[in-house]
Design a protein around this motif. Structure first.
Motif, short mmCIF file in Angstrom:
data_model
loop_
_atom_site.label_atom_id
_atom_site.label_comp_id
_atom_site.label_asym_id
_atom_site.label_seq_id
_atom_site.Cartn_x
_atom_site.Cartn_y
_atom_site.Cartn_z
N UNK A 225 6.23 5.32 -4.81
CA UNK A 225 7.13 4.17 -4.90
C UNK A 225 6.64 3.18 -5.95
N UNK A 226 5.35 2.84 -5.94
CA UNK A 226 4.84 1.85 -6.88
C UNK A 226 4.89 2.36 -8.32
N UNK A 227 4.65 3.66 -8.52
CA UNK A 227 4.77 4.20 -9.87
C UNK A 227 6.22 4.15 -10.34
N UNK A 228 7.15 4.44 -9.43
CA UNK A 228 8.57 4.38 -9.78
C UNK A 228 9.03 2.95 -9.99
N UNK A 229 8.52 2.05 -9.17
CA UNK A 229 8.98 0.66 -9.16
C UNK A 229 8.80 -0.04 -10.51
N UNK A 230 7.70 0.27 -11.21
CA UNK A 230 7.44 -0.42 -12.48
C UNK A 230 7.51 0.51 -13.69
N UNK A 276 2.62 -1.91 -0.45
CA UNK A 276 1.21 -1.52 -0.31
C UNK A 276 0.67 -1.98 1.04
N UNK A 277 0.98 -3.22 1.43
CA UNK A 277 0.50 -3.74 2.71
C UNK A 277 1.06 -2.96 3.89
N UNK A 278 2.37 -2.66 3.83
CA UNK A 278 2.99 -1.90 4.92
C UNK A 278 2.39 -0.50 5.04
N UNK A 279 2.14 0.14 3.90
CA UNK A 279 1.56 1.48 3.92
C UNK A 279 0.13 1.47 4.45
N UNK A 280 -0.65 0.49 4.01
CA UNK A 280 -2.03 0.40 4.49
C UNK A 280 -2.06 0.09 5.99
#
Length: 296
Positions: A225-230, A276-280
């Motif tokens: 998700x984070x790689x896609x997001x930015x 990131x917080x939700x996943x951690x």
């Protein structure tokens, strides 16, 4: 270090170098966040002129002709689908590569080679493929003499076709490498115990393997998700006539001259931190739950 022990002479120079690196790494982001909370008279540089949520309200009202809300929804949709597909395909590939098979080395090289390819070249190549596909579809429609379809057809490029493929070419290698690391440390005796109890392959995976690797799988989803997001470069030439939020943000940097652009950057940062917080948090909860079940 024991109490009273002296630090080596190299400690303070290395500590200062590390501090300078952290400022260099996170300082620009912190500056953008601070400047986004300026008052109505705020500018793009310091000094800070007042404190308010004015530019976030301006952002909610829209930035010229750009529909930020629609771009945000497109990025969230694409990021969610990329995340889900990355998890499923990375786990499947990780399971497949646990055993040697003919051509496995070549397939691995092909799978991860996308990481070393220039992103803009990958994007151009995918865009070219879909333009060729568009030409083939038009020829088929002409051959079928389907005039309505020919008139209404524009392009097969889009958010969930070419853009999705472009982003998966970036996220899947990372997911695969993570799964390799996970299965490298995986103890196969758990699976052997399940088979001794007459569990099928599916039951072994569902009740034994998946619960053990689930925190890492969620980590793969977060990474996807984070790689896609930015992502910008791989998406820029392969998305068709719509834009994701990063592409809109890139375009706005040349037209928007108010702190509203910083407010948009702060919102995108907040979304990343929430994911990131939700996943951690979910990974920690799963680990604790597994520990309680083990000791229970």
């Amino acid at each position: 270090m024991h109490a009273g022990a002296r630090r080596p002479r190299s400690f303070w120079p290395l500590a200062m170098l590390f501090a300078a690196f952290m400022v260099f790494l996170y300082g620009p982001t912190l500056v953008i966040v601070v400047l986004s909370f300026q008052g109505p008279d705020g500018g793009l540089t310091f000094p800070l002129r007042g404190l308010s949520l004015h530019w976030f309200r301006e952002l909610a009202n829209g930035l010229g002709v750009v529909d930020i809300g629609a771009a945000l929804k497109r990025s969230l949709l694409l990021g969610g689908i990329v995340s889900a597909l990355t998890m499923v395909m990375a786990v499947a590939a990780g399971l497949a590569f646990r055993k040697k098979f003919k051509g496995s080395n070549a397939l691995f090289v092909v799978a991860v080679s996308s990481l070393i390819m220039p992103s803009i070249i990958v994007s151009l190549g995918i865009g070219l493929e879909f333009r060729l596909l568009d030409g083939g579809i038009k020829h088929v429609l002409q051959w079928l003499d389907w005039q309505d379809g020919l008139e209404n057809f524009n392009t097969s490029m889009g958010l969930l076709t070419s853009a999705l493929g472009a982003q998966l070419s970036w996220t899947l290698p990372f997911g695969l490498l993570i799964m390799f690391a996970v299965f490298n440390r995986f103890n196969p005796s758990y699976e052997e115990a399940a088979r001794d109890l007459n569990a099928t392959h599916w039951q072994t995976f569902r009740h034994v393997v998946l619960p053990l690797i689930l925190p890492s799988v969620f980590g793969i989803g977060m990474t996807g998700f984070t790689l896609s997001w930015d992502e910008i470069a791989r998406t820029s030439q392969a998305i068709g006539d719509v834009n994701t939020l990063p592409l809109e943000l890139q375009g706005l940097t040349t037209t928007v001259t108010t702190p509203a652009i910083y407010a948009l950057g702060t919102v995108t940062l907040l979304v990343s931190l929430l994911v990131i917080g939700a996943t951690m948090g979910l990974s920690i909860w799963l680990s604790r739950r597994k520990g309680k079940q083990t000791h229970g």
